[in-house]
Design an enzyme around this catalytic site. Structure first.
Site, short mmCIF file in Angstrom:
data_model
loop_
_atom_site.label_atom_id
_atom_site.label_comp_id
_atom_site.label_asym_id
_atom_site.label_seq_id
_atom_site.Cartn_x
_atom_site.Cartn_y
_atom_site.Cartn_z
N GLY A 11 0.84 -1.21 0.00
CA GLY A 11 0.00 0.00 0.00
C GLY A 11 0.86 1.25 0.00
O GLY A 11 1.83 1.33 0.75
N ARG A 72 1.32 -5.08 -5.26
CA ARG A 72 1.51 -6.28 -4.45
C ARG A 72 1.80 -7.37 -5.48
O ARG A 72 1.10 -7.48 -6.47
CB ARG A 72 0.24 -6.62 -3.66
CG ARG A 72 -0.26 -5.45 -2.78
CD ARG A 72 -1.34 -5.91 -1.83
NE ARG A 72 -2.13 -4.80 -1.32
CZ ARG A 72 -1.76 -4.00 -0.32
NH1 ARG A 72 -0.61 -4.19 0.28
NH2 ARG A 72 -2.55 -3.02 0.08
N ASP A 103 5.93 -5.19 6.19
CA ASP A 103 6.74 -6.37 6.54
C ASP A 103 6.66 -7.51 5.52
O ASP A 103 7.60 -8.29 5.39
CB ASP A 103 6.49 -6.85 7.97
CG ASP A 103 5.04 -7.15 8.24
OD1 ASP A 103 4.22 -6.93 7.32
OD2 ASP A 103 4.73 -7.61 9.35
N THR A 126 4.18 2.19 5.85
CA THR A 126 2.80 1.69 5.78
C THR A 126 1.95 2.48 6.76
O THR A 126 2.39 2.72 7.90
CB THR A 126 2.70 0.18 6.13
OG1 THR A 126 1.32 -0.12 6.45
CG2 THR A 126 3.55 -0.24 7.30
N ASP A 128 -0.44 1.41 8.30
CA ASP A 128 -0.88 0.52 9.39
C ASP A 128 0.02 0.64 10.63
O ASP A 128 -0.40 0.31 11.74
CB ASP A 128 -0.88 -0.94 8.93
CG ASP A 128 -1.83 -1.18 7.76
OD1 ASP A 128 -2.69 -0.32 7.53
OD2 ASP A 128 -1.69 -2.22 7.10
N ASP A 130 2.45 -1.20 11.55
CA ASP A 130 2.40 -2.52 12.19
C ASP A 130 3.70 -3.30 11.99
O ASP A 130 3.68 -4.53 11.94
CB ASP A 130 1.21 -3.32 11.64
CG ASP A 130 1.33 -3.56 10.13
OD1 ASP A 130 2.20 -2.95 9.49
OD2 ASP A 130 0.56 -4.38 9.60
N ARG A 172 -5.55 -3.27 8.98
CA ARG A 172 -5.52 -4.74 9.00
C ARG A 172 -5.70 -5.25 10.43
O ARG A 172 -6.66 -4.86 11.07
CB ARG A 172 -4.19 -5.27 8.43
CG ARG A 172 -4.02 -5.00 6.95
CD ARG A 172 -2.77 -5.72 6.44
NE ARG A 172 -2.37 -5.21 5.15
CZ ARG A 172 -2.86 -5.65 4.00
NH1 ARG A 172 -3.75 -6.61 3.99
NH2 ARG A 172 -2.46 -5.14 2.86
O1 F6P Z 1 -1.61 -2.09 4.39
C1 F6P Z 1 -2.19 -0.88 4.08
C2 F6P Z 1 -3.65 -1.02 3.83
O2 F6P Z 1 -4.17 0.26 3.56
C3 F6P Z 1 -4.46 -1.71 4.93
O3 F6P Z 1 -4.76 -0.87 6.02
C4 F6P Z 1 -5.68 -2.15 4.18
O4 F6P Z 1 -6.32 -3.23 4.82
C5 F6P Z 1 -5.11 -2.55 2.85
O5 F6P Z 1 -3.89 -1.84 2.71
C6 F6P Z 1 -6.00 -2.26 1.68
O6 F6P Z 1 -5.40 -2.77 0.56
P1 F6P Z 1 -5.81 -2.40 -0.92
O7 F6P Z 1 -5.35 -0.99 -1.19
O8 F6P Z 1 -5.08 -3.39 -1.74
O9 F6P Z 1 -7.29 -2.50 -1.00
#
Ligand code: F6P
Length: 320
Positions: A11, A72, A103, A126, A128, A130, A172
């Site tokens: 992300g 990703r 991570d 990130t 998050d 995390d 998450r």
């Molecule tokens: O890891 C960052 C994040 O924004 C999370 O908080 C969320 O669950 C996820 O990515 C959403 O992913 P995507 O942008 O692929 O929908």
């Protein structure tokens, strides 16, 4: 001149663009040739690798997202694609990598390093927040400020209508975004995955508050909790007899003009990443704890489950 490349993965997070700008400028300062790998780990496989320039980074410091884009990459999990990625780096004569990501990315690059010995330095990035062993990841400050602005606006509506608002944040499995946002926006309720909650207890407290004059509620909930935001909204209507609405902040949290803090941190992270690679250190993650930066080994960071600070857990329990 030694060649160094940077990529973003996972992300996107505000602060990545300021990091790219610093990457180009500091590389030139040290007589390194900077390269951009576009589209994250997919771009590494697809050879979407180009020399960077001052022109490419001019005017980007104030922009969210990442001008070199991200992805990703399920393909990178397979050896045959990692082999292609390695051949691409070899073809460009790139011997050092700076990585911005979470991570999952750090783990993927660790495997790559062990197979092909390409030194890399990872910068936690990130929203998050995390990543084990680092209390701060690039982008989280901008995300928190963006959430704060949204909650401030929603409060105006909640108070005008005497409604309850269930505001869902990303994160998450990590409740950091939700908890800090609840604490700094004066929310009455905060639910995060790390802390068991008891809706019956929360109901008793809320009823007392209503008796004492409270007319509206703000509940900040993390996307990782067991119940859906819609279920929490129904609970408000059924158990507290108060009209409720749900706002999922979604990807609004990820974008936006990077805060001063994220810009400063981007500058420092990248400087340290280039310094360590340029002095022939193999692979590490830069962590930020107690106002200090430190280099940690990949295994110290990536094989552990992130746990919310005990002090924060105690704060979260107070919402219960
Ligand atoms: O890891 C960052 C994040 O924004 C999370 O908080 C969320 O669950 C996820 O990515 C959403 O992913 P995507 O942008 O692929 O929908």
């Amino acid at each position: 001149m030694k060649r160094i490349a940077i990529l973003c993965s996972g992300g996107e997070a505000s602060g990545m663009n300021p990091a790219l700008k610093r990457f180009v400028e500091y590389s030139y300062e040290l007589n390194l040739t900077p390269f951009f790998i576009y589209d994250g780990l997919n771009g590494l496989i697809d050879n979407n690798i180009k020399e960077a320039s001052f022109k490419l980074v001019s005017g980007i410091i104030s922009r969210g997202g990442t001008i070199i884009r991200t992805s990703r990459s399920p393909r990178f999990k397979e050896l045959e694609f990692r082999e292609i990625a390695f051949e691409n780096l070899k073809q460009h004569n790139i011997t050092m990598l700076v990585i911005l990501g979470g991570d999952g990315t750090i783990r993927a690059l660790d495997i790559f390093y062990k197979e092909f010995n390409i030194p890399f330095c990872a910068i936690p990035a990130t929203i998050d927040n995390d990543i084990f062993a680092s209390s701060y990841s690039l982008g989280v400050d901008t995300a928190l400020n963006s959430i704060k602005n949204s909650i401030d606006s929603i409060r105006d509506s909640a108070s005008s209508f005497n409604r309850a608002f269930v505001i869902e944040t990303m994160g998450r499995e990590c409740g950091y975004l939700a908890l800090i946002s609840a604490m700094t926006s004066g929310a009455e309720i905060c639910l995060i995955p790390e802390v068991e909650y008891d809706l019956e207890k929360i109901r008793t407290k809320a009823l007392q508050q209503i008796k004492n004059g409270r007319t509206y509620f703000i509940a900040v909930v993390s996307e990782g909790i067991k119940q859906s935001s819609e279920e929490i909204a129904l609970w408000f209507e059924k158990e507290l007899n108060i009209e409720a609405r749900v706002t999922k902040l979604g990807h609004t949290q990820r974008g936006g003009n990077p805060t001063v803090y994220d810009r400063v941190m981007a500058y420092k992270f990248v400087t340290l990443a280039i310094d360590t690679l340029n002095s022939n250190h193999s692979s590490s993650v830069i962590c930020f704890n107690d106002s200090h930066f430190e280099y940690k080994s990949i295994s110290e960071v990536s094989n552990q489950k992130n746990i919310l600070d005990q002090e924060l857990i105690e704060e979260a329990k107070k919402f219960n």
